[in-house]
Structures are given as structure tokens and as C-alpha cells.
Design an enzyme around this catalytic site. Structure first.
Site, mmCIF file in Angstrom:
data_model
loop_
_atom_site.group_PDB
_atom_site.id
_atom_site.type_symbol
_atom_site.label_atom_id
_atom_site.label_comp_id
_atom_site.label_asym_id
_atom_site.label_seq_id
_atom_site.Cartn_x
_atom_site.Cartn_y
_atom_site.Cartn_z
ATOM 1 N N CYS A 1 -4.880 6.377 -37.491
ATOM 2 C CA CYS A 1 -5.847 5.526 -36.791
ATOM 3 C C CYS A 1 -5.680 4.073 -37.248
ATOM 4 O O CYS A 1 -5.709 3.800 -38.456
ATOM 5 C CB CYS A 1 -7.262 6.004 -37.074
ATOM 6 S SG CYS A 1 -8.512 4.891 -36.418
ATOM 7 N N ASP B 1 -1.063 21.218 10.876
ATOM 8 C CA ASP B 1 0.333 20.831 10.626
ATOM 9 C C ASP B 1 1.306 21.955 10.962
ATOM 10 O O ASP B 1 2.371 21.719 11.528
ATOM 11 C CB ASP B 1 0.517 20.460 9.146
ATOM 12 C CG ASP B 1 -0.150 19.140 8.836
ATOM 13 O OD1 ASP B 1 -0.643 18.504 9.791
ATOM 14 O OD2 ASP B 1 -0.178 18.769 7.650
ATOM 15 N N LYS C 1 -5.400 -9.298 7.496
ATOM 16 C CA LYS C 1 -4.036 -9.771 7.224
ATOM 17 C C LYS C 1 -3.362 -8.688 6.403
ATOM 18 O O LYS C 1 -3.660 -8.492 5.230
ATOM 19 C CB LYS C 1 -4.044 -11.086 6.457
ATOM 20 C CG LYS C 1 -2.630 -11.559 6.196
ATOM 21 C CD LYS C 1 -2.528 -12.983 5.780
ATOM 22 C CE LYS C 1 -1.089 -13.473 5.865
ATOM 23 N NZ LYS C 1 -0.102 -12.579 5.309
ATOM 24 N N GLU D 1 -8.784 -10.560 12.605
ATOM 25 C CA GLU D 1 -8.119 -9.299 12.252
ATOM 26 C C GLU D 1 -7.746 -9.293 10.773
ATOM 27 O O GLU D 1 -7.741 -10.339 10.130
ATOM 28 C CB GLU D 1 -6.875 -9.101 13.133
ATOM 29 C CG GLU D 1 -5.970 -10.319 13.185
ATOM 30 C CD GLU D 1 -5.062 -10.376 14.405
ATOM 31 O OE1 GLU D 1 -5.518 -10.065 15.516
ATOM 32 O OE2 GLU D 1 -3.887 -10.755 14.242
ATOM 33 N N CYS E 1 -9.174 3.238 -39.287
ATOM 34 C CA CYS E 1 -9.623 3.884 -40.534
ATOM 35 C C CYS E 1 -8.502 4.668 -41.225
ATOM 36 O O CYS E 1 -8.745 5.303 -42.247
ATOM 37 C CB CYS E 1 -10.803 4.799 -40.272
ATOM 38 S SG CYS E 1 -10.352 6.305 -39.392
HETATM 39 C C1 9MJ Z 1 -0.639 -10.331 9.508
HETATM 40 N N1 9MJ Z 1 0.302 -10.531 8.612
HETATM 41 O O1 9MJ Z 1 -1.445 -9.451 9.350
HETATM 42 C C2 9MJ Z 1 -0.180 -12.624 12.129
HETATM 43 N N2 9MJ Z 1 -0.679 -11.169 10.672
HETATM 44 O O2 9MJ Z 1 0.091 -14.130 13.992
HETATM 45 C C3 9MJ Z 1 -1.632 -11.131 11.648
HETATM 46 N N3 9MJ Z 1 0.214 -12.090 10.981
HETATM 47 C C4 9MJ Z 1 0.522 -13.659 12.834
HETATM 48 N N4 9MJ Z 1 -1.305 -12.045 12.570
HETATM 49 C C5 9MJ Z 1 0.957 -15.090 14.395
HETATM 50 N N5 9MJ Z 1 -2.702 -10.306 11.657
HETATM 51 C C6 9MJ Z 1 1.932 -15.213 13.472
HETATM 52 C C7 9MJ Z 1 1.668 -14.287 12.455
#
Ligand code: 9MJ
Length: 668
Positions: free
Chosen positions: A409, A35, A117, A115, A412
Site C-alpha cells: 500500500c 434477427d 452537428k 440540426e 501504509c
Molecule cells: C454536420 N457535420 O453535422 C453540415 N453538418 O452543411 C450538418 N454539416 C453542413 N450540416 C453545409 N449538420 C455544409 C456542411
């Protein structure tokens, strides 16, 4: 002063180098320099740019620090609407999604890109000629807010795209969030400043992104992860998976956890995998997203109202929920620690119904200012005990009273003290306090201590409340008639309990030491002590200095041990336990568990060990003692006058050892 050629060249070189380190750190997660060195390069660039304003460019890393605060955010119209995803909460809904995709595309199996969310905020980024020109929030999906100045400060959003084939125009969609470790650090910083802590990473990210003063945003550890492309002027790859790889090549961060799977089994497998990995990911996720991988197929499937047909979010059980506090009670632990606990209106969170949540200690209750009647956010992540994260202040009833920890307490009525350097209050009643007595008994009977099966909370309550049992030694005086006379106790359960108590008499020294429930003496320390002293009497006789000679024992543990053994009452209980038959093999300093999975057969007379003692020692190390020799036998321990078992072992080629070799095993 106009810059000379050398200064201009230096500025360009510095920028390239800083961006390279930025990308290594923020996108690839592989830091390349310390850093301090990075800071030096950054400072040099800032100085050169301050001296020669004409050298400042919008993609310079120095432009990430935020400028003059805005009066308000401008509105941005999304050319391509920012859609939301439909949710699946159960396997059947994921199956229905897969069926619709298969039927819509007329195929038997669909190739999916999957993937995480992200639990963040959706945003869109626009690049023109590779330069970041505008960023906006999702808003209502059609119109969002222009947060370009704030997004410029997000360290892993490239201000200029890298590499080749950069399109004239690119609109990327993704989420802004805060990594868990950064969130912890941010809240520690807030605490140090006596500023209000953030409830969770999502709220912190939302609050940071919507600052009118981008200099504040610049100080918040925001990150961005892309999940799609809304518009692009160039020819792009044909699948979601390749699209993500292309974005990454241009320096745009995408999820490392993305994957490609086939069919419904693939989707459910990914859901399960990510569900397991959830608590160990660097960021919070609230589910996984399934997308038809082929972009042409995505187009064929199209949209339903405001969500794509080609994608779905399969949600995990929520880890946070709101509920109300019905009462705040104070529990007394085994060592007298007073823990405030919120009794809650039952709420389904983290996959279970939660009715209590810990408030940890007095400082925590005060900091969070939790009151009876409050609406609170409760969190239960993984197997962690549920906790109250924060109060929803707008929903506080006007009559709600500040919570005050009791001065005595609650069980007790003994005095409560706050030991130096501790945040917790403790009851000073010791084993006079029924609550501590109950906890001590439960600990004594727990699986890793004397392992008395069936001696649970309800039974301990009954035994203590009816004054049948005050100390662990009293357990060994119980009889069938007394137990069976307890309310709700069937004769069979009473007999089972007595058998479990009888069985527990044969134990090991580490277990016994651990079972005593001495403060600061956990399982590992108990093993260390047993190994070092090899007998209980040697441990009891040890003074503080000798205790400190045990490599793993420090002054705190040594002081706890001395305090415990100086108490005549504790010595009396130990003596009673031994009188009443609790025993272990002494003189064998050993580590439990070293014989796990090994089967022994004992035969003949061993020189010094009785058969029972040898068996107890083997079992205490996790080994098994069988009655007859078979292919499954690992060792036959043979003494004098060994008969047919020895012959059988020789026939089968089973290892034959003597007592000395057994003792060697037990020492390991
Ligand atoms: C989220 N919120 O992680 C979409 N999203 O794809 C991922 N949202 C999305 N894809 C099309 N991984 C519309 C929203």
C-alpha cells in the site's frame, strides 16, 4: 442454370422484403422481425443469387458485404465543392451570425432549420435513376476518394431510393458515423479478439470507411445521416426542413433531432436543449448546426471563401483533449481499493479544467499502457469523472517507463491483495491504513450519511495526520480549544464544525448503517436492512442466514456484513458512537424521504414518543417540524393536554393525527 420465372419472382420479393426490414431497422429505428428470421431471408436470397448469377443486381442487399480488395482509392472531383462550416464557440458569435442573416435578408426575424452537428466523416452520395452509383469522402473539399464499395456496405444507405418523384440524378451530403451502443459492442468484440480497441466512435468510423477491403468495412456498424443536397435534377422543396423530409421519404436517413426555430432565441434554446440531451443521444455530436431555412434565402446570402454564410456550427465544449501525464499516483479508497490516477498537465475539457484522470485499475493501465511523459487523450463527458481514453503512441518520449502497480500500500505499506474475481488490488491494512481511515471518515460525514457539514477532505487530512481523529467516534470527542489550535483554523469555523458534529448525533437507522461504510452496503441496502431489522442490535445479532432472509440481501452482502460485525474494532467504534450521543429512533422500520415536503406541528404529550424522538423521526423521513400552526401546516400531531395549537388547527381545517397515525406514516 438459368432461373425460372418463379425463382426470379422470389428473388424480387425477397429483396423487397429485406429492404423493407432494413429500412424499418436502420432508418426508422423500428425493427419489424427477429434477427434470425431476417438472416433466413438473407440466406435464401444469397443462395438463389449464387445459383443464378444473372439475377444479381447492384441494388441487391447481398451486395452490401464487400468484394475484392482495391489496390487504392480512385480520386473523385466534387462538382459542387464540399464546404466546411464556420464555427461559433460563444453565444455572441451565434448572435453575430443571426444579425448578419437578418441584415443580409432585410428581415427582423429569420426562420432557421436546426440540426445536430455529427462528429463523423463528411461524405457525398450520388444516385442516378434512383440507384446508388458513387460515394466519396470529402478530402480537401474539391477532390475526395471514391469509397463506393465501402459505402455500399453501410446498412442504412439505400442502394435504391424508394417512393415517387425520384430524380434522374441526386447528390446527397451527410456524415458517416458509428452509434455509441454499436461502438461499445465493436470494442467488446475487439477485446474478445485481443485486437486493438478504437479510441472513440469517430476514429473507428474513419478507420472503417477507409479500408481497401470492403469486406472489413461490411463488418463495422457504420451509419449515415444526411444533412443536405448538393445537386438534384428535379424541382425540390423550398426549405431545408422540407428537403430533409423529402430525403427521408426516399429512404435516406436524416436526424430525428432536427427542428425549426425562429430567431436568435430559438437558436440558443435549441443549443441549450441539445446540450442537455447530448449525453443521451445515440451518437456523439460536437455541437449543433443552424441553417437559414429558406433555400432561396440561403442562395441570397451565398458564401464566404470556403464556408456558407447561411449556416454556422455552434460548438459544444470539447469532451476530449490531449495533454501530458505528469505522474501516475495510486489512491487508496475507503474499502482499500487501489486506484491509479494520472496527474495531468491542466487541460480545458468538457467545460472545466482537468488536472487528474482516473486510470481505473491495473488491467486498464496495462491495456492502455499509459506511462509518465505520455501524451494522452482525456475525456470528460457530462458529470462523469475524467478518464484517460488512450495514449498517442507517436508522441511517447523514449525514456518513458512502463507503469507498475505497487506491491504494498503506498500509504501504509501493508500487503496488497487481489481478491478472487476482482480486477482491483486492495490494501489489507483496513482502518490501520490512514488513507482508508480518511476515506471512511469522509464517507461517514457525507451528506447522505451523518451529514456533517464542513468536514471536507482538507480537514479530515489534518485531523487524521495530527492523530486527533482515527475513527468516526473520535469526532464526538473534539473540543473547541483543540480544533481552534489547528493550523489555518479560525475559531468561528471550529465552532461551526462542532455544531455540525453535534447536530449529526440525531440521525436515522438507515443513515447510520450506511455511514459505517460496510463494503457492498450502499444507501438502498442500508434502508432495506433498517426496515427489516428495525433496530441496530437486531442487525448486529443476525447471523448470515438471517441476513440472507432479507429479500434484497444476497450472499455477497451478507458475507460483507458478517465480516464487518465480526471485527471487534468495528463493534467498539459503534459502541463509542452510541455512548457519545449518536442516536436514532428505533422500532420504527421506515423508508427515508416518504414525508418530503410535509410540515408537521407537534402538540401535547404523545403516549410513548418524546417530542425530540418524534421530531427526529419526521425529519429523518424528509419532513419538517414547525413550531406553530399555519395554512402551510399539513398535519398537527396531537397528544394529551394539547392546547391552543390544536384549536388553531381545528379553525384552519388542518389534519389532526395521533401518535399511532404518525407511526403509520413513518412505516410507509
Ligand atoms: C454536420 N457535420 O453535422 C453540415 N453538418 O452543411 C450538418 N454539416 C453542413 N450540416 C453545409 N449538420 C455544409 C456542411
Amino acid at each position: 442454370m438459368a432461373a425460372c420465372r418463379a425463382e426470379e419472382a422470389r428473388v424480387i420479393a425477397l429483396r423487397a422484403e429485406i429492404e423493407r426490414h432494413n429500412r424499418a431497422y436502420y432508418v426508422l429505428d423500428q425493427p419489424t422481425i427477429p434477427d434470425a428470421e431476417y438472416d433466413k431471408l438473407f440466406l435464401e436470397l444469397q443462395r438463389l443469387e449464387a445459383d443464378h448469377r444473372e439475377l444479381v443486381t447492384p441494388d441487391s442487399p447481398t451486395q452490401r458485404v464487400g468484394g475484392t480488395p482495391l489496390p487504392g482509392f480512385a480520386q473523385v472531383h466534387h462538382g459542387v465543392p464540399m464546404l466546411s462550416l464556420n464555427n461559433a464557440f460563444a453565444e455572441e458569435e451565434a448572435a453575430a451570425f443571426d444579425r448578419r442573416c437578418r441584415e443580409g435578408l432585410g428581415v427582423t426575424e429569420v426562420d432557421y432549420a436546426v440540426e445536430p452537428k455529427y462528429d463523423g466523416l463528411a461524405i457525398t452520395l450520388i444516385y442516378e435513376q434512383g440507384l446508388f452509383v458513387q460515394g466519396a469522402t470529402r478530402g480537401d473539399g474539391t477532390t475526395g476518394e471514391d469509397v463506393t464499395q465501402n459505402l455500399r456496405t453501410v446498412r442504412n444507405i439505400p442502394l435504391r431510393l424508394l417512393g415517387t418523384g425520384i430524380p434522374d440524378r441526386l447528390e446527397v451530403r451527410g456524415e458517416v458515423l458509428i452509434l455509441r451502443r454499436d461502438f461499445e459492442r465493436l470494442n467488446a468484440q475487439q477485446r474478445a479478439l485481443s485486437a486493438k480497441e478504437f479510441v472513440n466512435p469517430r476514429n473507428a468510423a474513419a478507420g472503417s470507411l477507409r479500408q481497401l477491403d470492403a469486406r472489413i468495412t461490411a463488418q463495422r456498424p457504420l451509419r449515415f445521416f444526411a444533412y443536405g443536397v448538393a445537386q438534384v435534377s428535379h424541382e425540390m422543396p423550398g426549405t431545408q426542413a422540407e428537403l430533409m423530409n423529402r430525403l427521408l421519404a426516399w429512404g435516406i436517413p436524416v436526424a430525428r433531432e432536427r427542428d425549426r426555430v425562429a430567431g436568435l432565441a430559438g437558436l440558443l434554446g435549441y443549443y441549450a436543449r441539445m446540450g442537455k440531451a447530448r449525453d443521451n443521444l445515440p451518437y456523439d455530436i460536437d455541437g449543433v448546426v443552424f441553417k437559414v431555412n429558406s433555400l432561396a434565402d440561403q442562395e441570397r446570402l451565398g458564401f464566404v471563401s470556403r464556408a456558407p454564410r447561411f449556416a454556422i456550427a455552434h460548438k459544444f465544449p470539447a469532451q476530449e483533449a490531449t495533454t501530458t501525464v505528469l505522474a501516475i499516483e495510486v489512491q487508496v479508497g475507503r474499502t482499500g481499493a487501489l486506484t491509479p490516477v494520472a496527474r495531468l498537465e491542466p487541460v480545458f475539457v468538457g467545460g472545466v479544467t482537468v488536472t487528474n484522470a482516473t486510470l481505473h485499475n491495473e488491467d486498464e493501465v496495462r491495456r492502455k499502457d499509459v506511462r509518465v511523459g505520455d501524451t494522452v487523450i482525456v475525456r470528460r463527458a457530462g458529470d462523469v469523472i475524467p478518464e484517460v481514453v488512450a495514449v498517442v503512441p507517436e508522441r511517447r518520449p523514449i525514456f518513458a517507463q512502463e507503469f507498475i502497480m505497487p506491491k504494498t500500500c503506498p500509504v501504509c505499506s501493508s500487503q496488497v491483495e487481489k481478491p478472487e474475481d476482482e480486477v482491483i488490488l486492495r490494501c489489507t491494512g483496513g482502518l490501520y491504513c490512514p488513507a482508508q481511515r480518511k476515506r471512511a471518515l469522509l464517507h461517514f460525514a457525507s451528506r447522505r450519511a451523518l451529514d456533517i457539514e464542513g468536514l471536507g477532505e482538507k480537514l479530515v487530512d489534518q485531523l487524521v495526520d495530527s492523530e486527533l481523529v482515527a475513527t468516526p467516534a473520535d469526532l464526538y470527542r473534539l473540543d473547541l480549544a483543540t480544533l481552534a489550535a489547528l493550523p489555518r483554523m479560525a475559531e468561528k469555523s471550529a465552532a461551526n464544525l462542532l455544531e455540525a458534529i453535534e447536530h449529526s448525533k440525531q440521525t436515522s437507522l438507515p443513515r447510520f448503517i450506511y455511514a459505517l461504510g460496510i463494503r457492498n452496503v450502499g444507501e438502498a441496502t442500508a434502508k432495506d436492512l433498517a426496515r427489516h431489522f428495525a433496530s441496530l442490535d437486531a442487525l448486529l445479532a443476525a447471523e448470515e442466514e438471517r441476513l440472507m432472509a432479507v429479500p434484497e440481501v444476497g450472499p455477497v452482502v451478507a458475507a460483507s456484513l458478517c465480516r464487518f460485525f465480526a471485527e471487534p474494532h468495528n463493534l467498539a467504534v459503534i459502541a463509542q458512537l452510541r455512548e457519545r450521543g449518536v442516536h436514532w429512533l428505533e422500532g420504527v422500520a421506515s423508508l427515508p424521504g416518504t414525508l418530503a415536503g410535509k410540515t408537521f406541528v407537534l402538540t401535547g404529550t404523545l403516549p410513548t414518543l418524546t417530542r425530540e424522538a418524534a421530531k427526529a423521526a419526521i425529519e429523518a423521513q424528509g419532513g419538517r417540524v414547525a413550531g406553530s400552526v399555519s395554512q402551510k401546516t399539513d398535519y398537527v400531531v396531537a397528544g394529551s393536554d394539547a392546547g391552543s395549537k390544536l384549536e388553531k388547527a381545528q379553525q384552519l381545517g388542518v389534519a389532526i393525527i395521533d401518535q399511532d397515525q404518525l407511526l403509520e406514516f413513518l412505516k410507509k
